[in-house]
Design an enzyme around this catalytic site. Structure first.
Site, PDB file in Angstrom:
ATOM      1  N   GLN A  68       5.221 -79.043  15.077  1.00  0.00           N
ATOM      2  CA  GLN A  68       5.075 -77.750  14.403  1.00  0.00           C
ATOM      3  C   GLN A  68       6.444 -77.306  13.913  1.00  0.00           C
ATOM      4  O   GLN A  68       7.403 -77.305  14.670  1.00  0.00           O
ATOM      5  CB  GLN A  68       4.535 -76.750  15.433  1.00  0.00           C
ATOM      6  CG  GLN A  68       4.835 -75.298  15.170  1.00  0.00           C
ATOM      7  CD  GLN A  68       3.959 -74.734  14.067  1.00  0.00           C
ATOM      8  OE1 GLN A  68       2.856 -75.215  13.858  1.00  0.00           O
ATOM      9  NE2 GLN A  68       4.457 -73.743  13.368  1.00  0.00           N
ATOM     10  N   LEU A  69       6.550 -76.933  12.638  1.00  0.00           N
ATOM     11  CA  LEU A  69       7.839 -76.461  12.136  1.00  0.00           C
ATOM     12  C   LEU A  69       7.687 -75.182  11.327  1.00  0.00           C
ATOM     13  O   LEU A  69       6.784 -75.064  10.502  1.00  0.00           O
ATOM     14  CB  LEU A  69       8.487 -77.508  11.223  1.00  0.00           C
ATOM     15  CG  LEU A  69       9.361 -78.595  11.820  1.00  0.00           C
ATOM     16  CD1 LEU A  69      10.074 -79.315  10.691  1.00  0.00           C
ATOM     17  CD2 LEU A  69      10.384 -78.063  12.810  1.00  0.00           C
ATOM     18  N   ARG A  70       8.579 -74.245  11.567  1.00  0.00           N
ATOM     19  CA  ARG A  70       8.655 -73.050  10.713  1.00  0.00           C
ATOM     20  C   ARG A  70      10.100 -72.763  10.356  1.00  0.00           C
ATOM     21  O   ARG A  70      10.408 -71.836   9.644  1.00  0.00           O
ATOM     22  CB  ARG A  70       8.017 -71.851  11.399  1.00  0.00           C
ATOM     23  CG  ARG A  70       8.707 -71.495  12.699  1.00  0.00           C
ATOM     24  CD  ARG A  70       8.107 -70.240  13.321  1.00  0.00           C
ATOM     25  NE  ARG A  70       8.286 -70.238  14.746  1.00  0.00           N
ATOM     26  CZ  ARG A  70       8.842 -69.224  15.415  1.00  0.00           C
ATOM     27  NH1 ARG A  70       9.275 -68.160  14.787  1.00  0.00           N
ATOM     28  NH2 ARG A  70       8.953 -69.293  16.720  1.00  0.00           N
ATOM     29  N   ASN A  71      11.023 -73.563  10.914  1.00  0.00           N
ATOM     30  CA  ASN A  71      12.449 -73.457  10.610  1.00  0.00           C
ATOM     31  C   ASN A  71      12.890 -74.769   9.969  1.00  0.00           C
ATOM     32  O   ASN A  71      12.176 -75.762  10.039  1.00  0.00           O
ATOM     33  CB  ASN A  71      13.249 -73.233  11.895  1.00  0.00           C
ATOM     34  CG  ASN A  71      13.190 -71.786  12.342  1.00  0.00           C
ATOM     35  OD1 ASN A  71      13.331 -70.871  11.535  1.00  0.00           O
ATOM     36  ND2 ASN A  71      12.955 -71.577  13.622  1.00  0.00           N
ATOM     37  N   ARG A  89      10.909 -75.615  23.445  1.00  0.00           N
ATOM     38  CA  ARG A  89      11.330 -74.313  23.975  1.00  0.00           C
ATOM     39  C   ARG A  89      10.854 -73.178  23.061  1.00  0.00           C
ATOM     40  O   ARG A  89      10.985 -73.255  21.850  1.00  0.00           O
ATOM     41  CB  ARG A  89      12.860 -74.303  24.053  1.00  0.00           C
ATOM     42  CG  ARG A  89      13.460 -73.101  24.717  1.00  0.00           C
ATOM     43  CD  ARG A  89      14.970 -73.210  24.699  1.00  0.00           C
ATOM     44  NE  ARG A  89      15.502 -73.075  23.340  1.00  0.00           N
ATOM     45  CZ  ARG A  89      15.884 -71.919  22.795  1.00  0.00           C
ATOM     46  NH1 ARG A  89      15.820 -70.815  23.498  1.00  0.00           N
ATOM     47  NH2 ARG A  89      16.342 -71.868  21.560  1.00  0.00           N
ATOM     48  N   ASP A  90      10.273 -72.152  23.658  1.00  0.00           N
ATOM     49  CA  ASP A  90       9.860 -70.937  22.952  1.00  0.00           C
ATOM     50  C   ASP A  90       9.001 -71.221  21.719  1.00  0.00           C
ATOM     51  O   ASP A  90       9.228 -70.665  20.644  1.00  0.00           O
ATOM     52  CB  ASP A  90      11.100 -70.105  22.562  1.00  0.00           C
ATOM     53  CG  ASP A  90      10.726 -68.642  22.256  1.00  0.00           C
ATOM     54  OD1 ASP A  90       9.719 -68.171  22.812  1.00  0.00           O
ATOM     55  OD2 ASP A  90      11.441 -67.998  21.474  1.00  0.00           O
ATOM     56  N   ALA A 141       6.448 -70.909  18.981  1.00  0.00           N
ATOM     57  CA  ALA A 141       5.754 -69.778  18.336  1.00  0.00           C
ATOM     58  C   ALA A 141       6.164 -68.419  18.884  1.00  0.00           C
ATOM     59  O   ALA A 141       5.453 -67.433  18.728  1.00  0.00           O
ATOM     60  CB  ALA A 141       4.229 -69.924  18.410  1.00  0.00           C
TER      61      ALA A 141
END
Ligand SMILES: [Zn+2]
Length: 420
Positions: free
Chosen positions: A199-202, A294-295, A297
């Protein structure tokens, strides 16, 4: 027969709600004649996910019993595991004018696009504070997910939907936006049985690349799957993130072990509960595993760094097929001379870096995505041990193109302080 993990729900098959061909043309004409209910970006994203089968087996927006079951027990009234309510809200004025059993058109409030037709079977008020307390573990209005729930309109509408549009995603993210059936077809063509989703959002920096490589060692391949919906202000937009991934994968991975895709949801920032939702829809995408670091979402300091891993232990056996690959906090260690994690590296001191990106002292290079954004926006040199030069060049280009730099606020964990 497919060797991939089967889709979520009792029927074990994808249930896309998006209409096609003649049926779509007719439904679009019908929608134009119906009462219009404006929906938010998050609700549009949820409708599209139901449209493409990503939210299989949901037939539409949830009624009251399913809302309550999801909030309190992460289970719908028919026993299906579901960790976050998928609901739609309307103003009291709009809701009062709808008869139960009536079809209404759901219209994206920003673009004016007809997203879906809903057969309204229920109208019900919810206790928003209760939803926030259970799902987000906080009712703090500063939490971006809580703020969105509290801003919902007064009455929830529940009922099955027929989806009419995938919104801006197929055009705006051509080549990245992917439907579950398409991802499954790619995995099958490569002969994969097990797939780990990242999962990526950065932007993808070395820690993410390390996670992806560890996952490739244990699964047939990795699915770098990024969020294409709305983030919070100051986050890097999807098109730049896509370029960063391509730069990394093309040079530092065996491309036949990596598939890149994107999905249409907004971030809810629900931390542990959202990690479970990420696993549910990755099961629909054909992924046997979800990397949970780590952390996952999370946002700010609302969740413990590994709460999103621990919550998987609360899932009833067999309720969710996609399993977490629980990874510790990863970083570059100057004494190990390599990427490492809290689980493997014995050197506990934190590395000190000067403004030119040179190593001064200490071992572990602990730079979060947030810290990276701060360094870039202030024009400092990012250490090569943290991120590959190809990625940094792309990010720098992005920041130079910004007219107004958003000031990056640092919360505790993002400063890289180690708290054991
Ligand atoms: Zn070390």
């Amino acid at each position: 027969m497919s060797q991939l993990v089967s889709p979520h729900g009792k029927e074990r098959k994808l249930k896309p709600l998006l209409l096609e061909g003649q049926a779509l043309q007719e439904a679009r004409a019908e929608a134009a004649t119906l009462k219009r209910i404006p929906i938010t970006s998050r609700e549009s994203g949820d409708a599209i996910m139901m449209g493409i089968g990503g939210f299989t087996p949901l037939p539409g927006f949830m009624g009251q019993a399913d809302w309550k079951g999801c909030v309190d027990q992460m289970t719908m009234s028919d026993g299906t595991f579901w960790p976050i309510p998928v609901t739609l809200s309307a103003s009291k004025e709009d809701a009062d004018q709808i008869r139960e059993g009536e079809d209404v058109a759901l219209v994206d409030e920003e673009s004016g696009t007809f997203m879906a037709i809903m057969n309204v079977q229920e109208r019900y008020p919810i206790d928003k504070g209760h939803e926030c307390k259970e799902v987000f573990r906080t009712t703090d209005p500063e939490h971006p997910g809580v703020a969105k729930v509290m801003a919902q309109r007064e009455v929830n509408l529940g009922g099955p939907i027929r989806v009419l549009s995938e919104g801006r995603f197929p055009d705006e993210f051509a080549g990245i936006y992917q439907r579950p059936a398409e991802a499954r077809a790619v995995f099958e063509s490569r002969g994969w049985h097990t797939v780990a989703a990242l999962q990526l959002r950065n932007p993808m920096h070395n820690s993410h690349a390390y996670l992806a490589k560890v996952a490739i060692e244990v699964a047939d391949g990795v699915y770098i799957h990024q969020l294409l919906g709305v983030l919070k202000p100051g986050d890097i937009p999807a098109e730049t993130r896509v370029k960063c991934i391509e730069a990394l994968v093309n040079t530092y991975f065996r491309p036949e072990r990596v598939v890149q895709g994107g999905y249409p949801l907004d971030m809810r920032y629900a931390g542990p509960r959202e990690a479970l939702l990420h696993a549910v829809f990755r099961q629909n995408y054909g992924c046997s595993h979800l990397i949970v670091g780590r952390d996952h979402a999370g946002v700010g300091d609302y969740y413990g760094p590994f709460d999103a891993q621990k919550i998987f232990d609360e899932v009833p056996r067999g309720a969710l097929l996609t399993q977490p690959l629980k990874m510790d906090w990863t970083f570059y260690c100057y004494s190990c001379g390599d990427m490492a994690s809290m689980k493997t590296c014995p050197h506990e001191s934190k590395a000190v870096i000067d403004d030119n990106g040179n190593h001064i002292s200490g071992d572990r290079l602990l730079v979060s995505g947030t810290m990276l954004r701060k360094m870039l926006s202030e024009g400092k040199t990012v250490p090569k041990e943290f991120s590959k030069p190809e990625v940094i060049a792309l990010l720098r280009q992005y920041y130079e193109g910004l007219e107004d730099n958003v000031e990056i606020k640092l919360h505790g964990a993002a400063t890289g302080e180690v708290t054991h």
